[in-house]
Design a protein around this motif. Structure first.
Motif, short mmCIF file in Angstrom:
data_model
loop_
_atom_site.label_atom_id
_atom_site.label_comp_id
_atom_site.label_asym_id
_atom_site.label_seq_id
_atom_site.Cartn_x
_atom_site.Cartn_y
_atom_site.Cartn_z
N GLU A 154 0.75 -1.17 -0.21
CA GLU A 154 -0.10 -0.20 0.01
C GLU A 154 0.92 1.32 0.03
N LEU A 155 0.34 2.39 -0.69
CA LEU A 155 0.98 3.60 -0.86
C LEU A 155 -0.03 4.43 -0.10
N VAL A 156 0.32 5.03 1.35
CA VAL A 156 -0.55 5.98 2.17
C VAL A 156 0.03 7.67 1.73
N ILE A 157 -0.58 8.47 1.27
CA ILE A 157 -0.17 9.71 1.35
C ILE A 157 -0.68 10.40 2.53
N VAL A 158 -0.07 10.95 3.41
CA VAL A 158 -0.45 11.71 4.66
C VAL A 158 -0.47 13.05 4.56
N THR A 159 -1.43 13.95 4.58
CA THR A 159 -1.53 15.36 4.34
C THR A 159 -2.61 15.89 5.44
N GLY A 160 -2.63 17.16 5.18
CA GLY A 160 -3.72 17.75 6.10
C GLY A 160 -3.11 19.15 6.65
N MET A 161 -3.87 19.53 7.78
CA MET A 161 -3.69 20.95 8.38
C MET A 161 -2.47 20.77 9.32
N THR A 162 -1.67 21.81 9.24
CA THR A 162 -0.69 21.91 10.22
C THR A 162 -1.02 21.65 11.87
N GLY A 163 -0.56 21.02 12.66
CA GLY A 163 -0.95 20.76 14.02
C GLY A 163 -2.06 19.56 14.01
N ALA A 164 -2.38 19.01 13.15
CA ALA A 164 -3.62 17.90 13.07
C ALA A 164 -3.14 16.52 13.37
N ALA A 218 3.44 24.27 20.88
CA ALA A 218 4.74 23.84 20.13
C ALA A 218 5.63 25.07 20.17
N ARG A 219 5.15 26.20 20.33
CA ARG A 219 5.97 27.58 19.97
C ARG A 219 6.46 27.60 18.68
N ARG A 220 5.75 27.44 17.62
CA ARG A 220 6.24 27.43 16.38
C ARG A 220 5.07 28.19 15.38
N PRO A 221 5.74 28.77 14.43
CA PRO A 221 4.84 29.79 13.77
C PRO A 221 4.26 28.90 12.64
N HIS A 222 3.19 29.21 11.93
CA HIS A 222 2.49 28.61 10.89
C HIS A 222 3.25 28.92 9.68
N PRO A 223 3.38 28.00 8.72
CA PRO A 223 4.39 27.92 7.64
C PRO A 223 3.70 29.16 6.63
N GLU A 270 -9.89 26.29 16.55
CA GLU A 270 -9.38 26.35 18.14
C GLU A 270 -8.46 25.39 18.55
N VAL A 271 -8.38 24.28 18.09
CA VAL A 271 -7.23 23.13 18.67
C VAL A 271 -6.21 23.59 18.03
N LEU A 272 -6.13 23.67 16.68
CA LEU A 272 -5.06 23.79 16.06
C LEU A 272 -3.99 25.14 16.55
N VAL A 273 -4.80 26.22 16.67
CA VAL A 273 -4.10 27.27 17.48
C VAL A 273 -3.55 26.84 18.94
N ARG A 274 -4.25 26.27 19.60
CA ARG A 274 -3.80 25.80 20.95
C ARG A 274 -2.54 24.80 20.72
N ARG A 275 -2.73 24.01 19.72
CA ARG A 275 -1.39 23.04 19.50
C ARG A 275 -0.14 23.68 19.15
N GLN A 276 -0.48 24.68 18.15
CA GLN A 276 0.51 25.38 17.65
C GLN A 276 1.43 26.56 18.66
N GLY A 325 1.75 37.59 10.17
CA GLY A 325 0.59 37.81 10.53
C GLY A 325 -0.10 36.97 11.60
N ARG A 326 -1.24 37.00 11.90
CA ARG A 326 -1.78 36.05 13.21
C ARG A 326 -1.65 34.77 12.55
N LEU A 327 -1.51 33.74 13.76
CA LEU A 327 -1.61 32.44 13.55
C LEU A 327 -3.08 31.84 12.70
#
Length: 289
Positions: free
Chosen positions: A8-18, A107-112, A98-104, A117-119
């Motif tokens: 199998e080939l699994v392609i993993v993608t999605g939102m930053t912090g998910a 982690a003290r990391r900016p969003h790419p 809300e969850v993604l903001v809290r996780r980022q 600007g704002r996260l």
């Protein structure tokens, strides 16, 4: 000698912090050859190298994130053209803002895509960029309410089986007052049946209890619904397999997700198992009231 079955080939993608990194680590533990942060244009090259070095039966997982930008077009084209010759699953991970903001922030990391600007603005731009690939996903997994261990368990349930060509069905109960599951392929509404909530001796019980299940399944229309709905699911399941989709999520709802939807979820799952499908159940809102 029989030729080996392509892995199998699994392609993993999605939102930053998910949870992409957690998913990738779990896939690695399951025996997948994992490549992180891969431009989609190189997926075919990675598959060829793994085929040559480890054999075509070696399962592969590649992680692609928003930094790949316009390369997503080539990823979708490659998938639809089945250029790798492997059974391929696109896994998209997301969570609420809300969850993604809290996780980022934890982690003290900016969003790419934050660009000074704002996260939250970065997340909104990311959702726009990822909209098409999200719509094309085979498995859409909302990790808002998952901890690390729950996400690991879900990845194992989805990808830990060697039966890569078998359709995997999840039947999940839910309460409409809490919202429809975002990853549902099919939604059935059980609110046409009498509510056991208004039967005093049944109110404290739930749809997994025999008394509630018997009450729900004995109501006018319940048997007819099952007799007509299950052939529809079977027809869809066959079509999914023909189109290379190997995951199907059936959501069954009632008002609060405690009685009618739970009883019907268990009954639908049992009947599908009897027909030979690989089925798991989940009760999203049970105990939430």
């Amino acid at each position: 000698m029989t030729d080996p079955t392509p892995g199998e080939l699994v392609i993993v993608t999605g939102m930053t912090g998910a949870g992409r990194s957690t998913a990738a680590k779990e896939l690695e533990d399951l025996g997948y050859f994992v490549v992180d942060n891969l431009p989609p244009t190189l997926v075919r090259d990675v598959v060829r190298l793994v085929d040559d070095s480890r054999g075509i039966d070696q399962p592969i997982a590649v992680v692609v994130d928003v930094r790949s930008g316009s390369f997503f077009d080539s990823l979708q084209a490659n998938r639809h053209q089945q250029v790798t010759g492997r059974p391929t699953t696109l896994l998209f991970l997301e969570a609420s803002d809300e969850v993604l903001v809290r996780r980022q922030e934890a982690a003290r990391r900016p969003h790419p895509l934050q660009a000074g600007g704002r996260l939250l603005h970065g997340l909104q731009r990311e959702r726009e960029v990822m909209a098409d690939i999200r719509a094309d996903a085979d498995v859409l997994l909302d990790t808002s309410n998952f901890n690390v261990h729950q996400l690991q368990d879900r990845i194992t349930e989805l990808f830990g089986s060697d039966a890569s060509t078998q359709l995997k069905v999840t039947v999940i109960s839910f309460g409409f007052k809490y919202g429809i599951p975002v990853d549902a392929d099919w939604v059935a509404d059980m609110r046409f049946l009498p509510n056991p909530h208004w039967v005093p001796e049944l109110r404290p019980q739930n749809g997994r209890d025999a008394a509630v299940s018997d009450y729900v399944l004995s109501q006018d229309g319940a048997g007819t619904f099952l007799e007509q709905y299950l052939p529809v699911l079977a027809t869809v399941a066959e079509g999914y397999l023909r189109e290379g989709k190997r995951f199907m999520q059936v959501a069954v709802g009632c008002t609060g997700g405690k009685h009618r939807s739970v009883a019907m979820t268990e009954e639908i799952a049992a009947r599908m198992r009897d027909s030979g499908y690989s089925v798991r159940t989940a009760h999203r809102d049970l105990g939430r009231e």
